[in-house]
Design a protein around this motif. Sequence first.
Motif, short mmCIF file in Angstrom:
data_model
loop_
_atom_site.label_atom_id
_atom_site.label_comp_id
_atom_site.label_asym_id
_atom_site.label_seq_id
_atom_site.Cartn_x
_atom_site.Cartn_y
_atom_site.Cartn_z
N ASN A 93 0.78 -1.21 0.09
CA ASN A 93 0.07 0.04 0.06
C ASN A 93 0.90 1.27 -0.11
O ASN A 93 0.74 2.29 0.88
N ALA A 94 2.09 1.17 -0.85
CA ALA A 94 2.74 2.39 -0.98
C ALA A 94 3.20 2.79 -2.19
O ALA A 94 3.02 1.91 -3.32
N THR A 95 3.79 4.09 -2.64
CA THR A 95 3.97 4.43 -3.79
C THR A 95 5.65 4.56 -3.75
O THR A 95 6.19 5.19 -2.76
N ALA A 96 6.26 3.75 -4.77
CA ALA A 96 7.76 3.58 -4.57
C ALA A 96 8.38 4.79 -5.62
O ALA A 96 7.69 5.07 -6.74
N PHE A 97 9.48 5.25 -5.24
CA PHE A 97 10.08 6.14 -6.02
C PHE A 97 11.51 5.77 -6.07
O PHE A 97 12.13 5.12 -5.16
N ILE A 98 12.26 6.08 -7.61
CA ILE A 98 13.69 5.99 -7.35
C ILE A 98 14.22 7.30 -8.00
O ILE A 98 13.39 8.00 -8.73
N VAL A 99 15.59 7.52 -7.72
CA VAL A 99 16.15 8.73 -8.49
C VAL A 99 17.53 8.43 -9.00
O VAL A 99 18.25 7.55 -8.42
N ARG A 100 17.64 9.16 -10.16
CA ARG A 100 19.02 8.72 -10.70
C ARG A 100 19.55 10.19 -11.25
O ARG A 100 18.95 11.20 -11.16
N GLU A 101 21.07 10.04 -11.18
CA GLU A 101 21.59 11.20 -11.96
C GLU A 101 21.66 11.12 -13.58
O GLU A 101 21.89 10.31 -14.04
N ARG A 102 21.37 12.26 -14.04
CA ARG A 102 20.90 12.50 -15.36
C ARG A 102 22.48 12.48 -16.19
O ARG A 102 22.31 11.65 -17.15
N GLU A 103 23.52 12.84 -15.66
CA GLU A 103 24.60 12.95 -16.23
C GLU A 103 25.29 11.39 -16.57
O GLU A 103 25.69 11.09 -17.73
N THR A 104 25.04 10.65 -15.52
CA THR A 104 25.73 9.41 -15.68
C THR A 104 24.66 8.10 -15.93
O THR A 104 25.01 7.05 -16.17
N GLY A 105 23.28 8.38 -15.62
CA GLY A 105 22.38 7.60 -15.69
C GLY A 105 22.32 6.31 -14.49
O GLY A 105 21.87 5.33 -14.51
N GLN A 106 23.18 6.84 -13.57
CA GLN A 106 23.17 6.00 -12.42
C GLN A 106 22.00 6.07 -11.27
O GLN A 106 21.62 7.30 -11.09
N TRP A 107 21.57 4.83 -10.75
CA TRP A 107 20.61 5.11 -9.49
C TRP A 107 21.15 5.48 -8.48
O TRP A 107 22.10 4.84 -7.88
N LEU A 108 20.81 6.78 -7.74
CA LEU A 108 21.31 7.00 -6.49
C LEU A 108 20.59 6.71 -5.20
O LEU A 108 21.06 6.84 -4.25
N GLY A 109 19.20 6.34 -5.30
CA GLY A 109 18.45 6.54 -4.01
C GLY A 109 17.19 6.07 -4.53
O GLY A 109 16.68 5.91 -5.62
N ALA A 110 16.32 5.91 -3.26
CA ALA A 110 14.93 5.52 -3.45
C ALA A 110 14.25 5.99 -2.26
O ALA A 110 14.78 6.46 -1.01
N MET A 111 12.89 5.87 -2.30
CA MET A 111 12.08 6.25 -0.91
C MET A 111 10.65 5.67 -1.35
O MET A 111 10.34 5.41 -2.56
N ARG A 112 9.86 5.95 -0.34
CA ARG A 112 8.36 5.43 -0.59
C ARG A 112 7.58 6.22 0.15
O ARG A 112 7.81 7.07 0.98
N LEU A 113 6.16 6.58 -0.27
CA LEU A 113 5.20 6.88 0.34
C LEU A 113 4.07 6.04 0.66
O LEU A 113 3.56 5.41 -0.30
N VAL A 114 3.93 5.79 2.04
CA VAL A 114 3.03 4.53 2.58
C VAL A 114 1.54 5.29 2.80
O VAL A 114 1.47 6.61 3.40
N HIS A 115 0.62 4.92 2.36
CA HIS A 115 -0.76 5.26 2.43
C HIS A 115 -1.41 4.54 3.34
O HIS A 115 -1.24 3.40 3.86
N SER A 116 -2.33 5.22 4.32
CA SER A 116 -2.70 4.55 5.53
C SER A 116 -3.52 3.38 5.15
O SER A 116 -4.46 3.18 3.99
N VAL A 117 -3.73 2.38 5.98
CA VAL A 117 -4.49 1.13 5.95
C VAL A 117 -5.37 1.16 7.23
O VAL A 117 -4.89 1.02 8.34
N GLN A 118 -6.49 1.34 6.96
CA GLN A 118 -7.88 1.35 8.04
C GLN A 118 -7.14 2.57 9.01
O GLN A 118 -7.31 2.40 10.17
N GLY A 119 -6.79 3.75 8.59
CA GLY A 119 -6.43 4.80 9.32
C GLY A 119 -5.09 4.75 9.97
O GLY A 119 -4.75 5.43 10.82
#
Length: 288
Positions: free
Chosen positions: A52-78
Amino acid sequence: MFGARYEVIVADTPGTLQIHHEIRYLVYCLEKGFEDSRAFSDGQESDHWDSNATAFIVRERETGQWLGAMRLVHSVQGELPVHRITRVSAGDASPVTGGAVELSRICITQDYVRRRRTGSMTSDAPGWGIQGGDGTGVVWRNQQRGPLFRTTPADDGECLNRQGMNAMVGPVLAKEELSCSLTLPMRSELFAVMLRAAIEYSRDRNIPYMYFLVNRALARMVRRLGFEFSLAGVPCEYRGTRYPFLAHLDTAVQRAIQASPDMARLFLHGGEPYRLASAPRHSCREWN
């Protein structure tokens, strides 16, 4: 503008979702040791909140390398993860029913920090990178444990009260340079871009509130960027001492823009804050 250096992508395809979980495995299992790597034989760290989460990834445009990640968790029954980990103030429980998410699993790879520090930002720099041209796998190299952020004492007696983040980090920041008009430190640059993407994704979906459960170092970084959040509960022991904060996103963005020229440029003139991996692109083979 530092925002142009990075691209934040909503990992809503199988290939990008795999990258998201592999980055988490690298940081949480191999670099920081927060999770047992033996529990993830496929090299992808996950938990039950991911469904029940939205996942994100981030990369550097110059090199194309993946640098990090994070997520947004949505509430489950409050309920959000922060409610399981610590006691949230009664007055702060109502935003969940009115629309709230929790930003968690914020990862920036140690390899990126090392490369930025040494100035080695070429695509063949030591560390890890994309496996193949489709971006659906990650090669692990030079796996080293180590804290992502410099740690600080668990509690030095600073007052934690309803005045919020300023009350917690103010005495520490008084010893540091607070001018946000200066060039942001490397980790702050990337974190600012990631935070903006999470905020704008939430605001685009009419989600007004966001919870955070962070250590003191990350709280100071947020404060240096110009954001002011409210302390939403009591500190807890969770991989070190963590502090729960709550942000009303419209207010947080407005104050950051007023406080920081860097944040004003990023939020007002920084281009698209994120894009969906599933969105049509000129390169249809990019994600598979």
